[in-house]
Design a protein around this motif. Structure first.
Motif, mmCIF file in Angstrom:
data_model
loop_
_atom_site.group_PDB
_atom_site.id
_atom_site.type_symbol
_atom_site.label_atom_id
_atom_site.label_comp_id
_atom_site.label_asym_id
_atom_site.label_seq_id
_atom_site.Cartn_x
_atom_site.Cartn_y
_atom_site.Cartn_z
ATOM 1 N N LYS A 129 -8.895 43.134 46.094
ATOM 2 C CA LYS A 129 -10.096 42.613 46.753
ATOM 3 C C LYS A 129 -11.250 42.446 45.760
ATOM 4 O O LYS A 129 -11.836 41.370 45.645
ATOM 5 N N THR A 130 -11.560 43.531 45.045
ATOM 6 C CA THR A 130 -12.681 43.473 44.106
ATOM 7 C C THR A 130 -12.416 42.432 43.017
ATOM 8 O O THR A 130 -13.317 41.681 42.633
ATOM 9 N N THR A 131 -11.169 42.377 42.544
ATOM 10 C CA THR A 131 -10.816 41.385 41.520
ATOM 11 C C THR A 131 -11.104 39.970 42.049
ATOM 12 O O THR A 131 -11.696 39.147 41.345
ATOM 13 N N PRO B 185 -22.184 44.534 44.974
ATOM 14 C CA PRO B 185 -20.962 45.045 44.334
ATOM 15 C C PRO B 185 -20.480 46.349 44.957
ATOM 16 O O PRO B 185 -21.211 47.006 45.708
ATOM 17 N N GLU B 186 -19.237 46.690 44.607
ATOM 18 C CA GLU B 186 -18.621 47.908 45.125
ATOM 19 C C GLU B 186 -19.380 49.147 44.647
ATOM 20 O O GLU B 186 -19.601 50.080 45.390
ATOM 21 N N ARG B 187 -19.755 49.116 43.348
ATOM 22 C CA ARG B 187 -20.489 50.262 42.795
ATOM 23 C C ARG B 187 -21.767 49.764 42.143
ATOM 24 O O ARG B 187 -21.838 49.623 40.925
ATOM 25 N N LEU C 297 -19.937 40.884 50.227
ATOM 26 C CA LEU C 297 -20.187 42.325 50.182
ATOM 27 C C LEU C 297 -18.876 43.038 49.872
ATOM 28 O O LEU C 297 -17.873 42.828 50.564
ATOM 29 N N ASP C 298 -18.889 43.874 48.841
ATOM 30 C CA ASP C 298 -17.674 44.619 48.479
ATOM 31 C C ASP C 298 -17.800 46.037 49.029
ATOM 32 O O ASP C 298 -18.585 46.836 48.508
ATOM 33 N N GLU C 299 -17.098 46.324 50.090
ATOM 34 C CA GLU C 299 -17.114 47.631 50.766
ATOM 35 C C GLU C 299 -18.539 48.069 51.131
ATOM 36 O O GLU C 299 -18.967 49.162 50.745
HETATM 37 MG MG LIG Z 1 -12.427 47.281 45.429
#
Ligand SMILES: [Mg+2]
Ligand SMILES: Nc1ncnc2c1ncn2[C@@H]1O[C@H](COP(=O)(O)OP(=O)(O)OP(=O)(O)O)[C@@H](O)[C@H]1O
Length: 303
Positions: A46-48, A85-87, A161-163
């Protein structure tokens, strides 16, 4: 709005390790005005995928195309995207206001407009009381909210939106979901990743499902949750004496306070309820058992 076309991404970590295919010929479309969930277990890709959309990393094959309404070139297109981002990294010594001002200025918004946006959204996110404090004093949930506010501050057309809901408590999740729905109703396109089916089920009409770098489902949320499988229900009831049940059922559990819980399938539900009521027991609840992500995985794998 966005076409992700035949994308393959291979990571080569070093000379000795085997190259790893994180995405294998994945294609999907995000139509204008839609709210699409991006589902998959840890490491599904997903993030990729989102990083490739954002042009942070390049695909080995395939391409990402944006509608001409998004702009003529990358600079115009990316001004119309809000990405969480996720983080995300938050400068610890900036206050909430300074951070939002910084993020708004990055999008070339006039100061007055940033202040207006913050005045509208900060109360909705319940962070206005903390805006003059440094971000290092914020809780995780507060950082998530201020991060989401920064993502929509320039009123983007496409919000990725990532998570966004990870690490929030149930009330925080509900509040953030309400805001995501509100932004979507205002005409924005939303694409967000999660590995929690119920969040996606609640607010998305469509879901894209990745498994080990491959697209395994792209379609309506309802059909993913219900396809082919008969629903099971939990019936909870209280009974003082021993009671028998001839309607088909399984997994009879006994709890203190004469509480019983049984599982029945859809076809047997009415008969079981009638029999229990006829037997004089007090029904305290009937609940649809929702499939878990694991069950959906299993179902998709064996299809
Ligand atoms: Mg991810
Ligand atoms: N820079 C990288 N170098 C090598 N492998 C990578 C790199 N980035 C991601 N991967 C691998 O690609 C796969 C997909 O990772 P990705 O972060 O896209 O998963 P994800 O679906 O976002 O998972 P999660 O739900 O845990 O966030 C994983 O196996 C990961 O180890």
């Amino acid at each position: 709005m966005l076409k992700f076309q035949e994308i393959t991404k291979v990571f080569k970590t070093d000379l000795i390790a085997q190259p790893f295919t994180a995405l294998n010929d994945v294609s999907f479309e995000i139509p204008h005005g839609s709210m699409v969930g991006f589902l998959g277990a840890n490491g599904a890709g997903k993030t990729t995928s989102l990083k490739i959309i954002m042009d942070f990393i390049r695909a080995d094959k395939g391409r990402v195309e944006f509608d001409s309404s998004m702009g003529k070139n990358k600079i115009e297109v990316f001004k119309k995207i809000g990405f969480l981002p996720e983080r995300p990294y938050f400068y610890p010594n900036l206050t909430g206001t300074e951070f939002l001002m910084f993020m708004g200025r990055l999008s070339e918004l006039p100061r007055e407009q940033i202040k207006k946006q913050v005045a509208v959204w900060a109360p909705r996110f319940k962070i206005e009381h903390a805006l003059e404090r440094p971000l290092k004093t914020y809780s995780k949930g507060m950082l998530q909210r201020v991060g989401f506010l920064a993502t929509i501050i320039h009123e983007p057309e496409l919000i990725i939106l990532d998570e966004p809901l990870s690490g929030l408590d149930p009330i925080g999740r509900k509040e953030l979901k309400d805001v995501i729905v509100e932004v979507h109703r205002a005409g924005k396109t939303v694409f967000f990743s999660s590995h929690i089916v119920s969040d996606i089920e609640e607010i998305c009409d469509r879901v894209i499902f990745l498994k080990e770098g491959k697209l395994v489902y792209d379609g309506a949320v309802d059909s993913l949750m219900n396809s082919g499988k008969q629903n099971d229900y939990l019936i909870k009831f209280r009974s003082v004496g021993n009671i028998s049940l001839s309607a088909p059922h399984h997994n009879w559990q006994h709890f203190p306070g004469n509480l019983n819980v049984i599982t029945v399938n859809e076809a047997a539900k009415s008969a079981a309820l009638q029999e229990l009521v006829g037997g004089g027991v007090e029904i305290t609840g009937v609940e649809l058992i929702k499939p878990s992500l694991e069950e959906i995985f299993y179902k998709i794998r064996t299809q």
